[in-house]
Design a protein around this motif. Structure first.
Motif, PDB file in Angstrom:
ATOM      1  N   THR A 131       0.833  -1.211   0.000  1.00 43.02           N
ATOM      2  CA  THR A 131       0.000   0.000   0.000  1.00 43.02           C
ATOM      3  C   THR A 131       0.862   1.253   0.000  1.00 43.02           C
ATOM      4  O   THR A 131       0.594   2.222  -0.716  1.00 43.02           O
ATOM      5  CB  THR A 131      -0.923   0.003   1.240  1.00 43.02           C
ATOM      6  N   ARG A 150       2.357   1.764  -3.386  1.00 41.86           N
ATOM      7  CA  ARG A 150       1.349   2.236  -4.327  1.00 41.86           C
ATOM      8  C   ARG A 150       1.133   3.733  -4.179  1.00 41.86           C
ATOM      9  O   ARG A 150       1.031   4.468  -5.160  1.00 41.86           O
ATOM     10  CB  ARG A 150       0.040   1.478  -4.091  1.00 41.86           C
ATOM     11  N   PHE A 151       1.070   4.231  -2.952  1.00 42.31           N
ATOM     12  CA  PHE A 151       0.871   5.654  -2.715  1.00 42.31           C
ATOM     13  C   PHE A 151       2.108   6.473  -3.118  1.00 42.31           C
ATOM     14  O   PHE A 151       2.006   7.634  -3.478  1.00 42.31           O
ATOM     15  CB  PHE A 151       0.523   5.912  -1.251  1.00 42.31           C
ATOM     16  N   GLN A 198       1.831   6.540  -7.121  1.00 44.58           N
ATOM     17  CA  GLN A 198       0.622   7.139  -7.689  1.00 44.58           C
ATOM     18  C   GLN A 198       0.807   8.590  -8.151  1.00 44.58           C
ATOM     19  O   GLN A 198       0.379   8.930  -9.261  1.00 44.58           O
ATOM     20  CB  GLN A 198      -0.522   7.048  -6.673  1.00 44.58           C
ATOM     21  N   LEU A 251       2.425   8.680 -11.494  1.00 44.28           N
ATOM     22  CA  LEU A 251       1.558   8.207 -12.569  1.00 44.28           C
ATOM     23  C   LEU A 251       0.629   9.323 -13.043  1.00 44.28           C
ATOM     24  O   LEU A 251       0.340   9.438 -14.237  1.00 44.28           O
ATOM     25  CB  LEU A 251       0.742   6.999 -12.090  1.00 44.28           C
ATOM     26  N   TRP A 252       0.150  10.145 -12.098  1.00 42.47           N
ATOM     27  CA  TRP A 252      -0.697  11.276 -12.479  1.00 42.47           C
ATOM     28  C   TRP A 252       0.092  12.302 -13.301  1.00 42.47           C
ATOM     29  O   TRP A 252      -0.448  12.946 -14.200  1.00 42.47           O
ATOM     30  CB  TRP A 252      -1.271  11.964 -11.238  1.00 42.47           C
TER      31      TRP A 252
END
Length: 293
Positions: free
Chosen positions: A8, A11-12, A15, A18-19
């Motif tokens: 988790t 992933r954060f 992220q 990715l944006w």
């Protein structure tokens, strides 16, 4: 359990990147790569077809710096920046102060003040071209003057600067109005208790607390004024006698008008460096002049 937490967390961490990835791809392809290519090509003799012919190092830069036309473009661009950037920000702040309190007709004059930012630059340029035309233009008709605003080298740059100020003021007004209305009421009440008048509150309360917005507007407008071209291209095309020739107009004339990429590439790099220096000076002021609390 620990493994799930690690996944988790990773992933954060990924992220946000990715944006940003789509924007970074666009900037890389259309901005960063062409800019690196321009720097590289500025060190070579390049023919009118864009083909690299001979390495000359910094000789292109020395030639450009000795070019009288380029020096005129630098002077005009810097003068244009000095005329337009501070004036439009001061006017935007004053209009925001004028529209601070909501009244019955607030929507009307707020829209009127912000209207220039909704209009295309080319359309505005053509309208002012009609206003400036001598001797039939409205400005000469109302004032009784017989000045060729766009055909006299003494007035042409100032006439173009007035149009840019009118365009930039509406943009500055929208941001400054939001900043002015965000000033805490507690601070204003304290100023009232201390006996501060309208002028004192504007200088000692509103202006310091809106400097973050003012700083943003100055930095963005500095870059825009250094790269101004569309307005000049429509109104004067750099004339008369190069009195309104700007750096971007010079670069455009070199590669589009004459196919001279050998001059255009180093001129573009020098324009970037001058814009960078102006921006860094603005950030130097930000450390002392901008109040974030």
């Amino acid at each position: 359990m620990k493994l799930n937490k690690r996944r988790t967390k990773r992933r954060f961490q990924i992220q946000p990147y990715l944006w940003l990835l789509p924007a970074m791809i666009v900037f890389t392809v259309f901005t960063f790569i062409p800019f690196v290519q321009t720097i590289y090509r500025s060190l070579f003799i390049v023919n009118s077809m864009g083909e690299i012919k001979k390495f000359v190092g910094f000789e292109n830069y020395l030639f450009i710096l000795q070019d009288e036309k380029f020096r005129i473009a630098v002077k005009n661009t810097l003068l244009f920046m000095v005329l337009t950037v501070p004036t439009s920000k001061i006017l935007g702040f004053l209009l925001a102060m004028l529209a601070n309190k909501k009244r019955r007709f607030s929507a009307f004059y707020e829209t009127s003040f912000a209207l220039p930012m909704a209009m295309a630059t080319s359309v505005i340029a053509m309208i002012f071209q009609l206003l400036y035309v001598s001797p039939l233009g409205m400005i000469n008709g109302l004032t009784g003057l017989k000045i060729g605003w766009l055909t006299d080298s003494r007035y042409a740059l100032f006439a173009v600067a007035v149009v840019q100020i009118w365009l930039s003021t509406g943009y500055a007004f929208v941001f400054m109005l939001s900043a002015v209305r965000a000033v805490p009421k507690e601070v204003l009440e304290s100023a009232d208790i201390d006996g501060a008048g309208t002028w004192r509150k504007m200088i000692s309360v509103y202006l310091p607390l809106t400097t973050p917005t003012l700083f943003y507007l100055i930095v963005t407008d500095l870059a825009y004024s250094m790269m101004v071209m569309g307005l000049v291209n429509v109104l004067t095309a750099g004339g008369p006698n190069n009195s309104t020739l700007t750096l971007m107009q010079y670069i455009y004339q070199q590669f589009a008008g004459a196919g001279n990429y050998t001059n255009a590439n180093p001129a573009a790099v020098l324009t970037f460096l001058m814009t960078l220096v102006c921006t860094l000076l603005a950030f130097a002021w930000e450390k002392k002049g901008v109040h974030y609390q």
